[in-house]
Write a protein that holds these residues in place. Sequence first.
Motif, PDB file in Angstrom:
ATOM      1  N   THR A  81       0.845  -1.193   0.000  1.00 35.40           N
ATOM      2  CA  THR A  81       0.000   0.000   0.000  1.00 35.40           C
ATOM      3  C   THR A  81       0.884   1.247   0.000  1.00 35.40           C
ATOM      4  O   THR A  81       2.056   1.194   0.351  1.00 35.40           O
ATOM      5  N   ARG A  82       0.297   2.371  -0.428  1.00 38.16           N
ATOM      6  CA  ARG A  82       1.014   3.649  -0.457  1.00 38.16           C
ATOM      7  C   ARG A  82       0.308   4.578   0.519  1.00 38.16           C
ATOM      8  O   ARG A  82      -0.929   4.675   0.491  1.00 38.16           O
ATOM      9  N   ILE A  83       1.069   5.258   1.339  1.00 37.94           N
ATOM     10  CA  ILE A  83       0.510   6.216   2.283  1.00 37.94           C
ATOM     11  C   ILE A  83      -0.284   7.267   1.491  1.00 37.94           C
ATOM     12  O   ILE A  83       0.119   7.643   0.385  1.00 37.94           O
ATOM     13  N   ALA A  84      -1.446   7.718   2.024  1.00 35.33           N
ATOM     14  CA  ALA A  84      -2.316   8.628   1.265  1.00 35.33           C
ATOM     15  C   ALA A  84      -1.712  10.021   1.144  1.00 35.33           C
ATOM     16  O   ALA A  84      -1.021  10.503   2.041  1.00 35.33           O
ATOM     17  N   LEU A  85      -1.985  10.662   0.004  1.00 36.55           N
ATOM     18  CA  LEU A  85      -1.526  12.034  -0.224  1.00 36.55           C
ATOM     19  C   LEU A  85      -2.755  12.921  -0.357  1.00 36.55           C
ATOM     20  O   LEU A  85      -3.731  12.538  -0.977  1.00 36.55           O
ATOM     21  N   GLY A  86      -2.706  14.093   0.218  1.00 34.86           N
ATOM     22  CA  GLY A  86      -3.852  14.988   0.087  1.00 34.86           C
ATOM     23  C   GLY A  86      -3.715  16.230   0.929  1.00 34.86           C
ATOM     24  O   GLY A  86      -2.605  16.671   1.221  1.00 34.86           O
ATOM     25  N   LEU A  87      -4.854  16.786   1.323  1.00 33.82           N
ATOM     26  CA  LEU A  87      -4.844  18.059   2.046  1.00 33.82           C
ATOM     27  C   LEU A  87      -4.377  17.877   3.486  1.00 33.82           C
ATOM     28  O   LEU A  87      -4.707  16.885   4.123  1.00 33.82           O
ATOM     29  N   PRO A  88      -3.617  18.813   4.018  1.00 31.72           N
ATOM     30  CA  PRO A  88      -3.189  18.718   5.408  1.00 31.72           C
ATOM     31  C   PRO A  88      -4.369  18.998   6.345  1.00 31.72           C
ATOM     32  O   PRO A  88      -5.209  19.840   6.059  1.00 31.72           O
ATOM     33  N   VAL A  89      -4.397  18.265   7.455  1.00 35.57           N
ATOM     34  CA  VAL A  89      -5.467  18.448   8.428  1.00 35.57           C
ATOM     35  C   VAL A  89      -5.364  19.838   9.060  1.00 35.57           C
ATOM     36  O   VAL A  89      -4.266  20.295   9.369  1.00 35.57           O
ATOM     37  N   GLY A  90      -6.507  20.505   9.212  1.00 34.27           N
ATOM     38  CA  GLY A  90      -6.497  21.844   9.791  1.00 34.27           C
ATOM     39  C   GLY A  90      -6.076  22.892   8.776  1.00 34.27           C
ATOM     40  O   GLY A  90      -5.939  24.056   9.090  1.00 34.27           O
TER      41      GLY A  90
END
Lengths: 356, 198
Positions: free
Chosen positions: B166-175
């Motif tokens: 699996t690949r760690i998810a990429l996306g918007l930073p929390v907060g």
Amino acid sequence: MRLASLTVRNFRNLASLDLELPPDGVVIIGDNGHGKTNLLEAVYYLVLFRSLRGAMDRELVRFGEAGFFIAGDASPRVTVGYEIHGRRKKVTANGKEIKRLSDAVGLVVAVVLSPADRSIVDGGPAGRRRYLDVLLSLSDATHLAALTDWKAAMKQRNAALKRGNASEAQAFDRPVAVAAAKVAARRHRWAVEWQSRFTELCTSMGERTAPGMVYSSRHWTPDGAAEGIQENLRLRIERDLRRGTTTVGPHRDDLLLTLGERDIRRFGSAGQQRTAAIALRLLEAQALSTSHDTAPIALFDDVFAELDQDRQERLLLLIKESLPGQAIITAPRDAEVPAALFERPRWRMVGGAIAR
Amino acid sequence: MSAIDELCSELAKLPGIGRKTATRLTYFLLKQPPDEVVRLAAAIRSVSERIRPCSVCGNLGETDPCLICEDPRRDKELLCVVEEASDIGAIERTGEYRGLYHVLGGHLSPLDGIGPEDLRIEGLRARVANGCEVREVILATNPSMEGEVTATYVRGVLENAGVQVTRIALGLPVGGDLEYADGVTIAQALAARREMPR
């Protein structure tokens, strides 16, 4: 867009200039070798932050000096300084330093017309790709980002190829293909959008054979996205390893210019090639006017001398329409500036200095 | 060379520290009580003498195998692959991960002469070879171009290892604020969207 003032220090043969520029621009008269083109190059340096003529930054520094500095007030006021020692380049806009050069590209927009433009038409594909990439970078920040990503991935892949390691090189296929497809798609879209305007411009300059413009890509198809390029990279890995460089991608593409289906580069006359080159520059001006909502600053480097009376008049009409803003016009003699441009103040340039 | 110059030039070799900062640090140390300075010197010395890379995962610690590899409470079916040992600290601080780690020691970068043989990829292959306890390998290399490429490369190496990758998810930073996120991140977050749980 208008340049209200220009300051130049130690750039090529220009030791020190502080100019207030009239809103419509000026005509600069001076013998060859006195710095007319250098002045235009200094203005254009504020657009791309690199040499118009492909020179390295340290070659732009006046002989014996440590660096150069250029400032222009075009709202924003943009400055750039370069030091040979440490190869440092510092760009500011309205007094604030801009860390990434790519964020400063396109703050000032200008278009240069010069006799050397003919090489875009009669030279190799690299000049036409550069033409596209410069104007697209100025009008669309995502194009510059895609170009940067593509070049970074290509550097890594080519380094792996030189090391002779196939699987290592192929690990970079995906990022190369994704960025390459964006570059090719953007160039293609532009050519589709502006091809009819190219035809119109050539025709209004007296071209009778039907002119055409089309983006031609070997490894990318408008519907194929990144997968087509990735597949081609995979198929040609042996060849790439032998040559030690990536042979697939938009660095092999071309902007094909034709007259009645025939390549202008090979079959066009000198006059037809000159017309096509001017048309490309006017197209650039119109594309940049659209993206920036203001006409670019026009820099005419001795372009009128080689045109006959009839073509001069047609060109002047088109300039009024495509480049209605400020114009800086250079010529060796008064007689070589068309009468219609005479209303502007005339300055003389001698030994890198302006005498009024 | 004077003792002051010597310390300055040693400090200036550290990442992010230039000549000026090195000089400032040197004079700061000179103003401290002698036992403070001796404690710092001793700490640097003991780090260099006692810390070793773990021969199993590449983590840095005083024991070999390291404390994480030796911990019986860790989930031996999960293996998280990171670029540097310092990345382990970042993940451990979350307290959310109970599996084991594998440190590659960098990312692929042919430009810097770093190929697969310079990373601990063979060691990883051996760890997940058939018959081991590992069921899932999480690729947590950096979301940079080289990090992605390294993840893709490792994915290929583990093709027939019989583990889930699996690949760690990429996306918007929390907060974070969507408005201030860069275009690439937003595009990535949109592509990796998932169904909203009820």
